[in-house]
Design an enzyme around this catalytic site. Sequence first.
Site, mmCIF file in Angstrom:
data_model
loop_
_atom_site.group_PDB
_atom_site.id
_atom_site.type_symbol
_atom_site.label_atom_id
_atom_site.label_comp_id
_atom_site.label_asym_id
_atom_site.label_seq_id
_atom_site.Cartn_x
_atom_site.Cartn_y
_atom_site.Cartn_z
ATOM 1 N N HIS A 88 9.968 -13.995 7.467
ATOM 2 C CA HIS A 88 10.874 -13.469 8.491
ATOM 3 C C HIS A 88 10.064 -12.865 9.628
ATOM 4 C CE1 HIS A 88 13.790 -12.806 4.868
ATOM 5 N NE2 HIS A 88 13.539 -14.083 5.107
HETATM 6 C C1 LIG Z 1 9.073 -19.690 3.439
HETATM 7 C C2 LIG Z 1 10.176 -19.235 4.334
HETATM 8 C C3 LIG Z 1 11.413 -18.904 3.780
HETATM 9 C C4 LIG Z 1 12.446 -18.453 4.608
HETATM 10 N N1 LIG Z 1 13.635 -18.131 4.014
HETATM 11 C C5 LIG Z 1 14.637 -17.679 4.780
HETATM 12 C C6 LIG Z 1 15.883 -17.337 4.187
HETATM 13 O O1 LIG Z 1 16.088 -17.468 2.975
HETATM 14 N N2 LIG Z 1 16.860 -16.868 4.977
HETATM 15 C C7 LIG Z 1 16.675 -16.713 6.316
HETATM 16 O O2 LIG Z 1 17.592 -16.248 6.960
HETATM 17 N N3 LIG Z 1 15.521 -17.053 6.911
HETATM 18 C C8 LIG Z 1 14.492 -17.516 6.177
HETATM 19 N N4 LIG Z 1 13.310 -17.851 6.775
HETATM 20 C C9 LIG Z 1 13.184 -17.661 8.220
HETATM 21 C C10 LIG Z 1 13.761 -18.822 9.005
HETATM 22 O O3 LIG Z 1 13.013 -19.960 8.732
HETATM 23 C C11 LIG Z 1 13.711 -18.484 10.497
HETATM 24 O O4 LIG Z 1 14.413 -17.299 10.707
HETATM 25 C C12 LIG Z 1 14.354 -19.533 11.388
HETATM 26 O O5 LIG Z 1 13.898 -20.810 11.082
HETATM 27 C C13 LIG Z 1 14.061 -19.202 12.821
HETATM 28 O O6 LIG Z 1 14.699 -20.137 13.661
HETATM 29 P P1 LIG Z 1 14.268 -20.266 15.177
HETATM 30 O O7 LIG Z 1 15.105 -21.335 15.744
HETATM 31 O O8 LIG Z 1 14.310 -18.953 15.815
HETATM 32 O O9 LIG Z 1 12.745 -20.683 15.120
HETATM 33 P P2 LIG Z 1 12.071 -22.009 14.542
HETATM 34 O O10 LIG Z 1 12.925 -22.570 13.492
HETATM 35 O O11 LIG Z 1 10.693 -21.687 14.174
HETATM 36 O O12 LIG Z 1 12.104 -22.987 15.757
HETATM 37 C C14 LIG Z 1 11.316 -22.779 16.897
HETATM 38 C C15 LIG Z 1 10.974 -24.115 17.478
HETATM 39 O O13 LIG Z 1 10.352 -23.926 18.720
HETATM 40 C C16 LIG Z 1 9.335 -24.862 18.877
HETATM 41 N N5 LIG Z 1 8.352 -24.365 19.840
HETATM 42 C C17 LIG Z 1 7.535 -23.321 19.690
HETATM 43 N N6 LIG Z 1 6.779 -23.176 20.782
HETATM 44 C C18 LIG Z 1 7.130 -24.147 21.633
HETATM 45 C C19 LIG Z 1 6.687 -24.528 22.936
HETATM 46 N N7 LIG Z 1 5.744 -23.854 23.547
HETATM 47 N N8 LIG Z 1 7.254 -25.611 23.499
HETATM 48 C C20 LIG Z 1 8.222 -26.307 22.877
HETATM 49 N N9 LIG Z 1 8.669 -25.969 21.660
HETATM 50 C C21 LIG Z 1 8.131 -24.905 21.059
HETATM 51 C C22 LIG Z 1 8.754 -24.986 17.502
HETATM 52 O O14 LIG Z 1 8.068 -26.204 17.366
HETATM 53 C C23 LIG Z 1 9.977 -24.878 16.631
HETATM 54 O O15 LIG Z 1 10.502 -26.139 16.298
HETATM 55 C C24 LIG Z 1 12.259 -18.318 5.991
HETATM 56 C C25 LIG Z 1 11.033 -18.679 6.537
HETATM 57 C C26 LIG Z 1 9.994 -19.121 5.735
HETATM 58 C C27 LIG Z 1 8.685 -19.446 6.342
#
Ligand SMILES: Cc1cc2nc3c(=O)[nH]c(=O)nc-3n(C[C@H](O)[C@H](O)[C@H](O)COP(=O)(O)OP(=O)(O)OC[C@H]3O[C@@H](n4cnc5c(N)ncnc54)[C@H](O)[C@@H]3O)c2cc1C
Lengths: 397, 560, 125
Positions: free
Chosen positions: B493
């Site tokens: 997280h």
């Molecule tokens: C092992 C593990 C278990 C987890 N378990 C849980 C759980 O049980 N429950 C829960 O609520 N959360 C959990 N999480 C957290 C959850 O994965 C994240 O909260 C969520 O995926 C975040 O979503 P997001 O869209 O903010 O970011 P991300 O899913 O990380 O997406 C961000 C995207 O932006 C892209 N990006 C980054 N920089 C750039 C750039 N400069 N240009 C273009 N694209 C870019 C990346 O490639 C990525 O695809 C867990 C995480 C891990 C690692």
Amino acid sequence: MQASRSRLLSLLTEACELEHGLACSYLFAAFSIKQDLDEGGLSWKQLQAVRLWASEIYMVAAEEMLHLAQAWNILAAVGGSPYYLRPNFPQRRSYYGFHLPLALERFGPSALRRFVSYETPADQLILPVDARTDDDEPTEYRSVGELYALIREQILNLPEDQLFFQGTQGEMGPDITHFPNIIPIKDRVSALAAIDMITEQGEGTDYDRGDSHFAVFQRTLASLVTEKERDPAFEPARPVLENPVPRIRGDWNAHGKINLIRDPFASQLGDLFDDVYSLMLRLLQHAFASGPASKVAELFCDTAINAMTTVIKPLGEALAKLSSGRGDGSHAGAAFGLTRHVTLPAAESIALAVAAECAHELAETAAELATSGHAPGQLGVAEANLKQIAGALASAR
Amino acid sequence: MSDDLDRCDVAVVGAGVAGALIAYRLAAANYRVVMLEAGPAGRNRQDLVADYSLAAIKTPRSPYADNQPSSPVWSPDSEKDYIQLGPSPFKSTYLRRVGGSTWHMLGNMPRHVPADFRLATSYGVGVDWPIDYDDLEPWYCEAETELGVAGDHAELNGLHGAYRSRAFPMSKIWPAYGDIFVAKAVEGLTFEGADVRVLTTPQARNSRPYDGRPACAGNSSCVPICPIGAKYDATVHVSKATTAGAVLRTQAVVTRIELDSMTRRVSALRYTRWDEQGRRDERRLRADIYVIAAHSIETPRLLLISSDSDAAPTGVANGSGQVGRNLMDHLQGQMAAVVPQPLFPYRGPPTTVGVDTFRDGTFRASHAAFRLSIGNDGMGRVETPFAALEQKLVEGLIGSRLRVALGDRLIRQFRISYSTEMLPSAHNRVTLADAVSDSFGMPRAQLSLHLEDYNRLAFEKAAALISSIFDRLEIPDSDRKPQPKDTYSGAGHIIGTTRMGTDAGSSVVNQHCRAHEHDNLFIVGASTFPTGGTANPTLTVAALALRAASKISSLLQRGS
Amino acid sequence: MSKFVTGYSDIGGELEQLYATIMSSKPDWASELASLAIAVDEAKANADPEAALMATIKQQPEVGHAARRLAHVWYAGRLSAENGVDAAFVSEEAYFGGLIWRAARAHPPGLSGGYFGHWRYAPDV
Ligand SMILES: Cc1cc2nc3c(=O)[nH]c(=O)nc-3n(C[C@H](O)[C@H](O)[C@H](O)COP(=O)(O)OP(=O)(O)OC[C@H]3O[C@@H](n4cnc5c(N)ncnc54)[C@H](O)[C@@H]3O)c2cc1C
Ligand code: SF4
């Protein structure tokens, strides 16, 4: 159609038979699906796919059992009694109002097409709507959804204050039944909600079909066909007989071809399957007939569902892995044979005594069979679990 | 490709859950949306499973060949993959590919509880959020419907005051055999005056077919990949977005946010398209509104990299100096054990129930709130099945004796883990390692973290609670494996780093995730959380993203 | 020999061929396995053949090493760790066919163990 309590009870009872029959034919297909690489004919990717298909069919079968339980709740609430009998397989085309025969058939395109037709949404039916008369027996309908529409119409047209019996009848809820979506029935609102739930799960809604049984079967059929085209040698199912039976019972052979299991061991196992299956139904029937206030309702539900998941399933799979003894390479299979509606007596202590005795006897039979040289691994598991179940019933006495 | 400089209504950076939800909602409302995603689109799910099955160690990154160290968008797989300034290591990771980090998340989807939004007012620690539970409640309902969350409405309605105005779209995921056993064993247990109750965990995992995806069948590999798509991942909304007309550009790394020096509004995004042959192609995208959804490490990195001597000397949106600060995680630990009775782990989702009792209470003035999750995956990292096998082999067992002894141990392996809330702190932060750049010429991020007594004390409390549960299970001391003192693991997280607030002097975005300083810039994701809260972040991320989408839609309607 | 050492009498098939190929490609396995084969044959003459082999294993490190390696590959689906480094799995089938999951009465992570909710009940395998 005219509304009357007896018409409603009869429609609900038909729904029970139908849901129950569907659950069995789905389970039969699921039992027939290969589970391991060493059964041959599968790559690991195909194994992934067939395990997913099996889980989806089990899922649908479990929801049919929920629908049966839900219909029991409605029945009990409007002055009927939970009912579990149904004709043995194969079932005659004319028996149900939708004119589709129910049969036990192994997993494959043919079974899936049959399943799709059972669950087809009313608005996608190509059959014309027949004029319905009050004299039809059975009442005509073209799909499961239409049967429930008839039930809904009855409930809407009968006076609510007279129709429903207050009390605990019909109020089995998720806390004791292992069905998280079951709705306790108290009144018209809850009864209609239950019917909506059943039809939504089965055929979906006008705006969302994607997660219905209909859609699941269609998806599975499509992926099966694609995989078969890609790899003609792909064989996801064990070669189980169609409508296998361990013995010829009185009403069998009437409506279609049955296939006798000739291997003595498989046949004994088939009997054991049918007996455990009957006991499970009797336990559930008692619990639903008595309602949640009954002291044994929770125990009976727990026991029955444990029997389903940890005894009946492995026994069904064991049967699908055993030779039928017919010398044609075919395998045996579960018959889901029923003879009579032998309910447990209403008195709780007597019901418990009878159930415990029956479970004990079945556990002994299973133990004896398990010592046999060609008993598949699943039998050992089923035997151990059955012993536990018998123990739980015995210690509650 | 001739779209060197193109225009759209909304440009979204990052196709994770936050970016994809916004893209989907706005594309469905007929706006022209372009998503720029640094990583590649997924290969076939079964190919990913193949790599997972072959990997020696099943790490979160193991199924994703595209994200291994050789890739231009390699993704961290452990604390070792970060530049760490210390003193304590930051341990949580993320994934750069279409769908983002949801690919390898576990999928627990609890809501925050009301007190999580006003830690300062209630307990005198941390800060308050500029919104409260009531503001977010309707969006939580929508997020649960979008992601497909299974849960027990009656059981969770009102948890620590978190009322629910709508039922979950699916009934709960069944607790496991062992969970039921443990729940019975702890009946009547109290700890520090509170009743210890085992509650089911809401999860983005189907309990029946949902949204065209199958029900969970218990493949038990949710981290790092669900082979059948029963667990939600953001590819769901990426494809909904593209179906609704959004354009997805993959392998498109945004390298700079450009500002108009007069208005200080964002004028364009600069990005590099890359391919496996090493080709690079520089592009620019213009939009009316820009959304940064790159997650809590890449987002501040991009903002800081985009500093502009004129319009944003310390980094985009960084007038407050808060960009990159308040980095948080949920610090975790676990106690493992071999239980006298068989619990039959390794069969369903890794965890389905937990203890939520200590997610709120006056103790939060002095130590972190925590949540226990009851495991269904044996002893977790403490003793894998393979380690148990090794042990039995070393004991010299073979044949049926090996089979029975190994089986007997595996069916009794058990763990309970705890997850503790961190407080925001200015010195826990993401900064740029100016001397070290990646293959796009972007300085890498470097991380600083400090383990505080606020968490240490919670570790002790949680461990004591688990011990009392282990007592109920009659586990002998010799069969217990506690977490070594002051050690922790990451929860995955990644939180903080662009906090929201009402005051532009101390926060980066406002309550709608709109940057205080650049009025056509939105920043979404867990980076906007002012405090970590007591829930896994993704449901709140989704709720905030949906809320921001509605704000953006009304801004576009007004033509501003 | 594999059946005897693993305690599973129904193993064989493609995995057996796969493992045999791997073992024959490793020179240090051959002599060890030969000693193990002799030890297994001798053990089978005893009332409790397993106990007899376990006794031999204690006395003859070479036999012990071979038995451990052989059991390991069948249970885990990969070769034993060397110098503390875990080996990759031999193939997808080897991973999914590891006996370790049967011993646990479960299924390898990544492959469904049944149907929705089966984990609520005692194992049916
Ligand atoms: C092992 C593990 C278990 C987890 N378990 C849980 C759980 O049980 N429950 C829960 O609520 N959360 C959990 N999480 C957290 C959850 O994965 C994240 O909260 C969520 O995926 C975040 O979503 P997001 O869209 O903010 O970011 P991300 O899913 O990380 O997406 C961000 C995207 O932006 C892209 N990006 C980054 N920089 C750039 C750039 N400069 N240009 C273009 N694209 C870019 C990346 O490639 C990525 O695809 C867990 C995480 C891990 C690692
Ligand atoms: S337990 Fe399996 S099927 Fe269920 S969500 Fe996790 S990986 Fe998918």
